[in-house]
Design a protein around this motif. Structure first.
Motif, PDB file in Angstrom:
ATOM      1  N   ARG A  24     -34.771 -52.353 -40.309  1.00 33.70           N
ATOM      2  CA  ARG A  24     -33.999 -53.206 -39.248  1.00 33.70           C
ATOM      3  C   ARG A  24     -35.101 -53.521 -38.364  1.00 33.70           C
ATOM      4  O   ARG A  24     -35.875 -53.274 -37.839  1.00 33.70           O
ATOM      5  N   LYS A  26     -34.965 -56.158 -34.640  1.00 39.31           N
ATOM      6  CA  LYS A  26     -34.167 -56.619 -33.517  1.00 39.31           C
ATOM      7  C   LYS A  26     -34.398 -57.981 -33.453  1.00 39.31           C
ATOM      8  O   LYS A  26     -35.401 -58.553 -33.372  1.00 39.31           O
ATOM      9  N   ASP A 106     -26.693 -56.939 -36.322  1.00 34.07           N
ATOM     10  CA  ASP A 106     -26.378 -56.367 -34.987  1.00 34.07           C
ATOM     11  C   ASP A 106     -25.225 -55.467 -35.434  1.00 34.07           C
ATOM     12  O   ASP A 106     -25.272 -54.258 -34.798  1.00 34.07           O
ATOM     13  N   LYS A 173     -24.124 -53.491 -25.660  1.00 35.08           N
ATOM     14  CA  LYS A 173     -25.301 -52.997 -26.554  1.00 35.08           C
ATOM     15  C   LYS A 173     -25.409 -51.486 -26.525  1.00 35.08           C
ATOM     16  O   LYS A 173     -25.789 -50.848 -27.429  1.00 35.08           O
ATOM     17  N   ARG A 174     -25.051 -50.922 -25.235  1.00 33.58           N
ATOM     18  CA  ARG A 174     -25.204 -49.474 -25.089  1.00 33.58           C
ATOM     19  C   ARG A 174     -24.179 -49.000 -25.847  1.00 33.58           C
ATOM     20  O   ARG A 174     -24.627 -47.678 -26.701  1.00 33.58           O
ATOM     21  N   LYS A 176     -23.116 -49.976 -28.876  1.00 31.70           N
ATOM     22  CA  LYS A 176     -23.582 -50.071 -30.351  1.00 31.70           C
ATOM     23  C   LYS A 176     -24.931 -49.123 -30.744  1.00 31.70           C
ATOM     24  O   LYS A 176     -24.994 -48.701 -31.505  1.00 31.70           O
ATOM     25  N   ASN A 177     -25.742 -48.995 -29.394  1.00 28.17           N
ATOM     26  CA  ASN A 177     -26.837 -48.226 -29.682  1.00 28.17           C
ATOM     27  C   ASN A 177     -26.496 -46.702 -29.999  1.00 28.17           C
ATOM     28  O   ASN A 177     -27.172 -45.940 -30.759  1.00 28.17           O
ATOM     29  N   ARG A 178     -25.426 -46.284 -29.217  1.00 25.73           N
ATOM     30  CA  ARG A 178     -24.881 -45.027 -29.251  1.00 25.73           C
ATOM     31  C   ARG A 178     -24.240 -44.915 -30.748  1.00 25.73           C
ATOM     32  O   ARG A 178     -24.576 -43.940 -31.311  1.00 25.73           O
ATOM     33  N   SER A 180     -25.201 -46.304 -33.496  1.00 26.66           N
ATOM     34  CA  SER A 180     -26.336 -46.456 -34.470  1.00 26.66           C
ATOM     35  C   SER A 180     -27.114 -45.235 -34.484  1.00 26.66           C
ATOM     36  O   SER A 180     -27.266 -44.661 -35.642  1.00 26.66           O
ATOM     37  N   SER A 181     -27.251 -44.374 -33.379  1.00 26.43           N
ATOM     38  CA  SER A 181     -28.036 -43.207 -33.532  1.00 26.43           C
ATOM     39  C   SER A 181     -27.173 -42.194 -34.151  1.00 26.43           C
ATOM     40  O   SER A 181     -27.867 -41.343 -34.917  1.00 26.43           O
ATOM     41  N   LYS A 184     -27.398 -42.896 -37.877  1.00 28.18           N
ATOM     42  CA  LYS A 184     -28.641 -42.495 -38.636  1.00 28.18           C
ATOM     43  C   LYS A 184     -28.579 -41.164 -38.967  1.00 28.18           C
ATOM     44  O   LYS A 184     -29.577 -40.654 -39.734  1.00 28.18           O
TER      45      LYS A 184
END
Length: 198
Positions: A24, A26, A106, A173-174, A176-178, A180-181, A184
């Motif tokens: 991925r 950015k 995204d 964004k925060r 989505k990041n949460r 995403s992790s 994974k």
């Protein structure tokens, strides 16, 4: 002896090799990947596009819609979306390799079939719809472990609910990041190996 085993659950998720190779990237732009499996349900798709049109004037940024679609649907959708200011639509027609689009996306709006497992593996946050009864277990898993937002059955499209979550996915964004992790860590891509050993 001849017998069959049914293997299910995250340990046995089968992830294609081409998906495993994706790295991925950015980007500054927001790229939304859209895939609803074999058929786009006409009544649903126009309810969905209506939300896109409603949001469009309020966006202070450019958003790319990467739409996996067939030619027939493209013509209808293109007519409906021709006057957008901030959403830019890229039609992915008969593309067998979607790697470069998944690498930059995204988040994804997709059906609850195989695609939802691939999104989890790649760490791509998703808004998921059920387009067939056999996807129910996948949606329950996504909801239970907080791996995305489940919209339920595509035939019972809830416009306000979708509108709210789509805006959150575009701007937060925060959040989505949460997601995403979490994703994974959930599917490790070794389902085929485990299945072969059974």
């Amino acid at each position: 002896s001849n017998f069959s085993q049914i293997l299910f659950g995250k340990k046995y998720s089968l992830i294609r090799d081409e998906i495993k190779k994706i790295k991925r990237v950015k980007t500054k732009e927001v790229n939304i990947f859209l895939s609803f499996g074999g058929g786009l349900f006409d009544s649903f798709i126009f309810k969905f596009l209506k939300v896109i049109k409603k949001i469009d004037p309020y966006l202070a940024l450019k958003v790319n819609l990467l739409f996996v679609i067939n030619n027939f649907d493209k013509n209808n959708i293109h007519k409906y979306l021709k006057n957008l200011n901030n959403f830019k639509v890229k039609y992915l027609i008969n593309r067998h390799d979607l790697s470069k689009y998944l690498a930059v996306c995204d988040f994804s709006i997709n059906a609850g079939g195989v695609t939802c497992h691939e999104m989890i593996y790649l760490g791509i946050p998703q808004i998921t719809f059920m387009t067939a009864k056999n996807q129910e277990m996948n949606l329950k898993m996504i909801k239970k472990y907080g791996l995305g937002i489940c919209m339920g059955d595509i035939k019972n499209f809830k416009e306000k609910f979708f509108f709210k979550h789509l805006l959150n996915f575009i701007f937060n964004k925060r959040f989505k990041n949460r997601l995403s992790s979490k994703c994974k860590k959930f599917i490790d891509g070794r389902g085929a190996e485990r299945s072969a050993k059974k």
